[in-house]
Motif scaffolding. Structure first.
Motif, mmCIF file in Angstrom:
data_model
loop_
_atom_site.group_PDB
_atom_site.id
_atom_site.type_symbol
_atom_site.label_atom_id
_atom_site.label_comp_id
_atom_site.label_asym_id
_atom_site.label_seq_id
_atom_site.Cartn_x
_atom_site.Cartn_y
_atom_site.Cartn_z
ATOM 1 N N MET A 50 31.467 -16.059 -19.874
ATOM 2 C CA MET A 50 29.919 -16.387 -19.501
ATOM 3 C C MET A 50 29.981 -17.943 -19.395
ATOM 4 O O MET A 50 29.299 -18.531 -18.248
ATOM 5 N N ALA A 51 30.629 -18.755 -20.312
ATOM 6 C CA ALA A 51 30.639 -20.149 -20.268
ATOM 7 C C ALA A 51 31.312 -20.638 -19.029
ATOM 8 O O ALA A 51 30.886 -21.789 -18.320
ATOM 9 N N HIS A 66 31.357 -33.322 -16.249
ATOM 10 C CA HIS A 66 30.929 -34.041 -17.336
ATOM 11 C C HIS A 66 29.813 -33.750 -17.804
ATOM 12 O O HIS A 66 29.344 -33.257 -18.954
ATOM 13 N N GLU A 67 28.682 -33.241 -16.746
ATOM 14 C CA GLU A 67 27.389 -33.172 -17.169
ATOM 15 C C GLU A 67 27.391 -31.528 -17.449
ATOM 16 O O GLU A 67 26.588 -31.150 -18.414
ATOM 17 N N SER A 68 28.305 -30.814 -16.796
ATOM 18 C CA SER A 68 28.345 -29.423 -16.978
ATOM 19 C C SER A 68 28.618 -29.235 -18.530
ATOM 20 O O SER A 68 28.053 -28.512 -19.157
ATOM 21 N N PHE A 69 29.815 -29.609 -18.708
ATOM 22 C CA PHE A 69 30.276 -29.345 -20.202
ATOM 23 C C PHE A 69 29.610 -30.227 -21.272
ATOM 24 O O PHE A 69 29.946 -29.716 -22.700
ATOM 25 N N THR A 70 29.025 -31.106 -21.156
ATOM 26 C CA THR A 70 28.257 -31.688 -22.069
ATOM 27 C C THR A 70 26.764 -31.477 -22.144
ATOM 28 O O THR A 70 25.817 -31.787 -23.196
ATOM 29 N N LEU A 109 27.558 -27.072 -24.534
ATOM 30 C CA LEU A 109 28.281 -27.544 -25.795
ATOM 31 C C LEU A 109 27.968 -26.741 -27.116
ATOM 32 O O LEU A 109 28.810 -26.680 -27.823
ATOM 33 N N LEU A 110 26.739 -26.339 -27.144
ATOM 34 C CA LEU A 110 26.508 -25.521 -28.313
ATOM 35 C C LEU A 110 27.267 -24.195 -28.173
ATOM 36 O O LEU A 110 27.652 -23.707 -29.228
#
Length: 360
Positions: free
Chosen positions: A128-129, A204-208, A213-214
């Motif tokens: 899903m991630a 960067h914005e997607s994975f942070t 991130l949670l």
């Protein structure tokens, strides 16, 4: 009918009913946010515990690889179809919405599988991630390419009526439901050009992003702690999970009811896509999962992920990255049509189809 008698699904239906009859029932925003955080944390932990127990087997690798493939193919096919009835920016935004995934739909599907005693891999949370970002990246790349073409055309002083640039008018649906020509944004006014974002910035914005991130962080914690962590967290991530999901789906039912008026304003073609598109995506996932002999539970979850549409992550990014697109299109379709379709009908349907095809 028995498959619909799941408390989580029934609480969602209760929320929709309460919204339709204009009840004063509502979920405080702080509690709704807490429930989102809890569900993502618990889901990540479950996935991490499962990966710690199974390791990265060929079966795990095939399921994750198939998830990435679907995350690329679905938005590209969707964009090609939507481009026939929408402006380029609107088509990219809607394609991104339906190419990404809904975490709530996925969580509901895992609970449904557990209630039906169907095993699935906890590592599917990683799938899903992985499926959330590719559609966003592709949509922003398409938008950047369209802006570059427009800049070139303007610098050459070529008008739309010039023989050098004869482009047929494209219908874009305005927020009021009526068609406008070209790339007009909501309300018929020309859309404000958006920023040119690099792929690195999008990644960067997607994975942070807080949700990503949670989810990934909880998964890593689950992998590191293994069986000991699973036993320690069972009262939190296991015993409470079903009740928390019911509360969250009650809130989602209320949100769905609030979005129904916007759905009625949309084009019949878009409404048809909101229904038939997810079913087509799920069928593609079914065929690929059958070819690779993916386990039954994983195949159901791949169908659910392929059929779901994002109503949180994608709108948050697209509103900034593609401001030329009309938010009423992708938000109302995903939350007002596709989400309830998957929750009430899709999840039980996909499960029955996989069981029949797999002979379970």
């Amino acid at each position: 009918m028995q498959s619909l008698l799941d408390p989580a699904i029934l609480f969602f239906a209760l929320g929709v009913f309460a919204g339709l009859v204009r009840s004063n029932l509502e979920m405080p925003a702080a509690i709704s946010k807490f429930l989102s955080i809890y569900l993502l944390m618990a889901l990540g932990l479950k996935g991490g515990f499962a990966l710690a127990a199974s390791g990265l087997t060929p079966s795990v690798a095939s399921s994750l690889g198939l998830a990435v493939l679907l995350a690329v193919v679905v938005p590209l096919v969707g964009y090609a179809l939507l481009r026939r009835v929408l402006s380029g920016f609107n088509a990219a935004a809607v394609a991104a919405t339906y190419g990404s995934v809904s975490a709530v739909t996925f969580v509901t599907a895992t609970q449904y599988l557990e209630s039906q005693h169907i095993a699935y891999g906890g590592y599917m949370a990683a799938a899903m991630a992985l499926m959330e970002s590719p559609a966003i990246i592709l949509a922003v790349m398409l938008a950047n390419a369209m802006r570059q073409r427009q800049s070139v055309a303007q610098s050459l002083a070529i008008t739309p009526t010039s023989p050098l640039l004869r482009v047929p008018p494209v219908v874009a649906m305005a927020s009021a439901g009526g068609p406008t020509l070209g790339g007009a944004s909501a309300g018929g006014a020309p859309g404000k050009p958006g920023p040119h974002l690099s792929v690195g910035k999008i990644l960067h914005e997607s994975f942070t992003d807080g949700t990503q991130l949670l989810l990934l962080g909880a998964m890593v914690i689950g992998m590191v702690t293994g069986d000991a962590g699973k036993a320690a967290m069972q009262p939190f991530s296991g015993d409470l999970f079903k009740g928390m999901l019911c509360l969250f789906l009650l809130d989602m039912g209320l949100s769905t009811a609030r979005n129904l008026p916007a759905v009625r304003k949309q084009s019949p073609w878009l409404l048809a896509y909101a229904v038939l598109g997810p079913l087509t995506h799920a069928s593609l996932a079914l065929a690929l999962a059958w070819l690779l002999q993916v386990p039954t539970g994983d195949a159901v979850l791949l169908m659910v992920l392929a059929a779901s549409a994002s109503y949180i992550a994608v709108p948050a990014v697209v509103r900034y990255a593609i401001p030329e697109a009309d938010p009423s299109l992708y938000v109302s379709l995903s939350l007002g049509v596709t989400f309830p379709l998957n929750i009430l009908v899709g999840i039980p349907l996909y499960t029955q189809i996989v069981q029949r095809v797999w002979g379970g």
